[in-house]
Design a protein around this motif. Structure first.
Motif, PDB file in Angstrom:
ATOM      1  N   GLN A  61      -9.423 -25.076-165.129  1.00 34.80           N
ATOM      2  CA  GLN A  61      -9.360 -25.686-163.812  1.00 34.80           C
ATOM      3  C   GLN A  61      -8.760 -27.087-163.885  1.00 34.80           C
ATOM      4  O   GLN A  61      -7.915 -27.463-163.078  1.00 34.80           O
ATOM      5  N   ARG A  62      -9.159 -27.846-164.900  1.00 33.88           N
ATOM      6  CA  ARG A  62      -8.614 -29.201-165.042  1.00 33.88           C
ATOM      7  C   ARG A  62      -7.128 -29.160-165.353  1.00 33.88           C
ATOM      8  O   ARG A  62      -6.360 -30.015-164.908  1.00 33.88           O
ATOM      9  N   ALA A  63      -6.712 -28.156-166.131  1.00 30.97           N
ATOM     10  CA  ALA A  63      -5.294 -28.034-166.467  1.00 30.97           C
ATOM     11  C   ALA A  63      -4.455 -27.742-165.237  1.00 30.97           C
ATOM     12  O   ALA A  63      -3.248 -27.992-165.234  1.00 30.97           O
ATOM     13  N   MET A  64      -5.076 -27.211-164.179  1.00 29.35           N
ATOM     14  CA  MET A  64      -4.369 -26.895-162.941  1.00 29.35           C
ATOM     15  C   MET A  64      -4.668 -27.898-161.834  1.00 29.35           C
ATOM     16  O   MET A  64      -4.298 -27.679-160.676  1.00 29.35           O
ATOM     17  N   SER A  65      -5.336 -28.965-162.150  1.00 26.26           N
ATOM     18  CA  SER A  65      -5.720 -29.934-161.125  1.00 26.26           C
ATOM     19  C   SER A  65      -4.615 -30.963-160.881  1.00 26.26           C
ATOM     20  O   SER A  65      -3.844 -31.277-161.788  1.00 26.26           O
ATOM     21  N   PRO A  66      -4.585 -31.482-159.635  1.00 24.82           N
ATOM     22  CA  PRO A  66      -5.371 -31.130-158.462  1.00 24.82           C
ATOM     23  C   PRO A  66      -4.915 -29.778-157.905  1.00 24.82           C
ATOM     24  O   PRO A  66      -3.719 -29.502-157.877  1.00 24.82           O
ATOM     25  N   SER A  67      -5.845 -28.962-157.468  1.00 27.11           N
ATOM     26  CA  SER A  67      -5.490 -27.613-157.038  1.00 27.11           C
ATOM     27  C   SER A  67      -5.918 -27.324-155.609  1.00 27.11           C
ATOM     28  O   SER A  67      -6.844 -27.936-155.074  1.00 27.11           O
ATOM     29  N   VAL A  68      -5.209 -26.364-155.032  1.00 28.61           N
ATOM     30  CA  VAL A  68      -5.540 -25.829-153.714  1.00 28.61           C
ATOM     31  C   VAL A  68      -5.800 -24.336-153.908  1.00 28.61           C
ATOM     32  O   VAL A  68      -4.926 -23.604-154.375  1.00 28.61           O
ATOM     33  N   ALA A  69      -6.992 -23.890-153.578  1.00 25.53           N
ATOM     34  CA  ALA A  69      -7.335 -22.476-153.700  1.00 25.53           C
ATOM     35  C   ALA A  69      -6.820 -21.739-152.467  1.00 25.53           C
ATOM     36  O   ALA A  69      -7.065 -22.164-151.337  1.00 25.53           O
ATOM     37  N   ALA A  70      -6.091 -20.651-152.672  1.00 24.83           N
ATOM     38  CA  ALA A  70      -5.461 -19.945-151.545  1.00 24.83           C
ATOM     39  C   ALA A  70      -5.550 -18.440-151.752  1.00 24.83           C
ATOM     40  O   ALA A  70      -5.605 -17.951-152.878  1.00 24.83           O
ATOM     41  N   GLY A  71      -5.539 -17.719-150.645  1.00 24.92           N
ATOM     42  CA  GLY A  71      -5.629 -16.269-150.702  1.00 24.92           C
ATOM     43  C   GLY A  71      -7.082 -15.824-150.622  1.00 24.92           C
ATOM     44  O   GLY A  71      -7.896 -16.203-151.459  1.00 24.92           O
ATOM     45  N   PHE A  72      -7.421 -15.057-149.601  1.00 24.27           N
ATOM     46  CA  PHE A  72      -8.796 -14.587-149.366  1.00 24.27           C
ATOM     47  C   PHE A  72      -9.752 -15.728-149.038  1.00 24.27           C
ATOM     48  O   PHE A  72     -10.941 -15.636-149.310  1.00 24.27           O
ATOM     49  N   VAL A  73      -9.235 -16.799-148.449  1.00 23.64           N
ATOM     50  CA  VAL A  73     -10.090 -17.866-147.923  1.00 23.64           C
ATOM     51  C   VAL A  73     -10.351 -17.518-146.469  1.00 23.64           C
ATOM     52  O   VAL A  73      -9.494 -17.712-145.602  1.00 23.64           O
ATOM     53  N   GLU A  74     -11.532 -16.996-146.198  1.00 24.18           N
ATOM     54  CA  GLU A  74     -11.801 -16.381-144.891  1.00 24.18           C
ATOM     55  C   GLU A  74     -13.002 -16.958-144.162  1.00 24.18           C
ATOM     56  O   GLU A  74     -13.276 -16.553-143.030  1.00 24.18           O
ATOM     57  N   SER A  75     -13.722 -17.889-144.784  1.00 22.57           N
ATOM     58  CA  SER A  75     -14.946 -18.396-144.156  1.00 22.57           C
ATOM     59  C   SER A  75     -15.220 -19.814-144.640  1.00 22.57           C
ATOM     60  O   SER A  75     -14.681 -20.255-145.672  1.00 22.57           O
ATOM     61  N   PRO A  76     -16.079 -20.552-143.919  1.00 29.49           N
ATOM     62  CA  PRO A  76     -16.481 -21.867-144.413  1.00 29.49           C
ATOM     63  C   PRO A  76     -17.090 -21.800-145.809  1.00 29.49           C
ATOM     64  O   PRO A  76     -16.896 -22.712-146.612  1.00 29.49           O
ATOM     65  N   ALA A  77     -17.809 -20.717-146.106  1.00 31.44           N
ATOM     66  CA  ALA A  77     -18.398 -20.567-147.441  1.00 31.44           C
ATOM     67  C   ALA A  77     -17.328 -20.482-148.513  1.00 31.44           C
ATOM     68  O   ALA A  77     -17.493 -21.016-149.618  1.00 31.44           O
ATOM     69  N   ASP A  78     -16.211 -19.819-148.207  1.00 26.96           N
ATOM     70  CA  ASP A  78     -15.111 -19.730-149.178  1.00 26.96           C
ATOM     71  C   ASP A  78     -14.538 -21.110-149.470  1.00 26.96           C
ATOM     72  O   ASP A  78     -14.222 -21.438-150.618  1.00 26.96           O
ATOM     73  N   VAL A  79     -14.391 -21.927-148.426  1.00 29.45           N
ATOM     74  CA  VAL A  79     -13.875 -23.284-148.605  1.00 29.45           C
ATOM     75  C   VAL A  79     -14.850 -24.106-149.430  1.00 29.45           C
ATOM     76  O   VAL A  79     -14.471 -24.782-150.395  1.00 29.45           O
ATOM     77  N   ALA A  80     -16.122 -24.045-149.072  1.00 35.34           N
ATOM     78  CA  ALA A  80     -17.137 -24.833-149.774  1.00 35.34           C
ATOM     79  C   ALA A  80     -17.222 -24.449-151.243  1.00 35.34           C
ATOM     80  O   ALA A  80     -17.343 -25.317-152.121  1.00 35.34           O
ATOM     81  N   THR A  81     -17.135 -23.163-151.534  1.00 36.91           N
ATOM     82  CA  THR A  81     -17.203 -22.708-152.921  1.00 36.91           C
ATOM     83  C   THR A  81     -16.004 -23.198-153.722  1.00 36.91           C
ATOM     84  O   THR A  81     -16.147 -23.657-154.861  1.00 36.91           O
ATOM     85  N   ALA A  82     -14.815 -23.103-153.139  1.00 36.81           N
ATOM     86  CA  ALA A  82     -13.614 -23.573-153.830  1.00 36.81           C
ATOM     87  C   ALA A  82     -13.732 -25.052-154.175  1.00 36.81           C
ATOM     88  O   ALA A  82     -13.400 -25.479-155.291  1.00 36.81           O
ATOM     89  N   LEU A  83     -14.210 -25.854-153.239  1.00 41.33           N
ATOM     90  CA  LEU A  83     -14.364 -27.284-153.494  1.00 41.33           C
ATOM     91  C   LEU A  83     -15.433 -27.542-154.551  1.00 41.33           C
ATOM     92  O   LEU A  83     -15.253 -28.387-155.433  1.00 41.33           O
TER      93      LEU A  83
END
Length: 218
Positions: A158-180
């Motif tokens: 994850q650090r090697a890909m930072s800063p990152s934006v998680a995309a694809g199958f982001v469908e709910s507030p829970a998905d956003v919160a988990t990615a962060l």
């Protein structure tokens, strides 16, 4: 997998400000949802599937509305895949570009464009190739697809890909919160309901959702 030298790359101050209130990047695919994005509190967008003739009207209008505009160069019909295309976007007011192509990421930064490298993580060997390309290109952001794969990546990856934006199958507030919670800087989605999601509205993330593999499992 050992961390890339990129590990812990800082987020560009322009993006820190743009994502401060709403940690969601709006994926605006075609013109249908433009009006909804203009009135949403989300400030960062990725324009995809906009024909080259539409961009000179759309990009400046979004800029005047205070939006930070990335253009997906790979999915803009009629737009070339070269430095001239990047200069064209820069001159019309685009802030950044998105591409899977390392060569475009490398050309964008000297022009003063923000760069977002899009990677599809499908298996371990692909993950290694992606982190190598990211280390070479030095993008400002990495769009990691699909978002659920972030939970399968070790903290080192994850650090090697930072800063990152998680995309694809982001469908709910829970998905956003988990990615962060897993280390992503933001989440990207084409669902306009999530373009209104502010940080103080993020739901709590269950501890089980944060369990990740060790580096030796990658």
């Amino acid at each position: 997998m050992s961390p890339s030298p990129r590990s812990g790359a800082p987020l560009d101050p322009r993006l820190v400000a743009a994502l401060a209130e709403v940690p969601v990047v709006a994926s605006v695919v075609g013109t249908q949802l433009l009006r909804q994005f203009l009135t949403a509190p989300a400030r960062v967008c990725i324009l995809a599937s906009f024909a080259v003739g539409q961009l000179p009207q759309v990009v400046p209008a979004l800029g005047r509305a205070g939006k930070t505009v990335f253009v997906n160069v790979d999915s803009s019909p009629g737009l070339a895949q070269d430095r001239g295309a990047l200069e064209f976007l820069k001159n019309m007011g685009a802030h950044g570009v998105v591409s899977t192509r390392l060569s475009l990421i490398e050309k964008g930064r000297p022009l003063g464009l923000l760069t977002m490298m899009k990677v599809f993580v499908t298996d371990r060997s692909n993950l290694r190739r992606s982190t190598d390309a990211i280390a070479r290109g030095g993008p400002d952001l990495v769009e990691v697809m699909p978002a659920p794969i972030v939970a399968r990546m070790s903290p080192q990856a994850q650090r090697a890909m930072s800063p990152s934006v998680a995309a694809g199958f982001v469908e709910s507030p829970a998905d956003v919160a988990t990615a962060l919670a897993l280390g992503s800087t933001a989440a990207a989605t084409s669902d306009p309901r999530l373009w209104h999601l502010r940080r103080d509205q993020l739901p709590p993330v269950p501890a089980a959702a944060l369990k990740r593999p060790s580096a030796s499992q990658e």
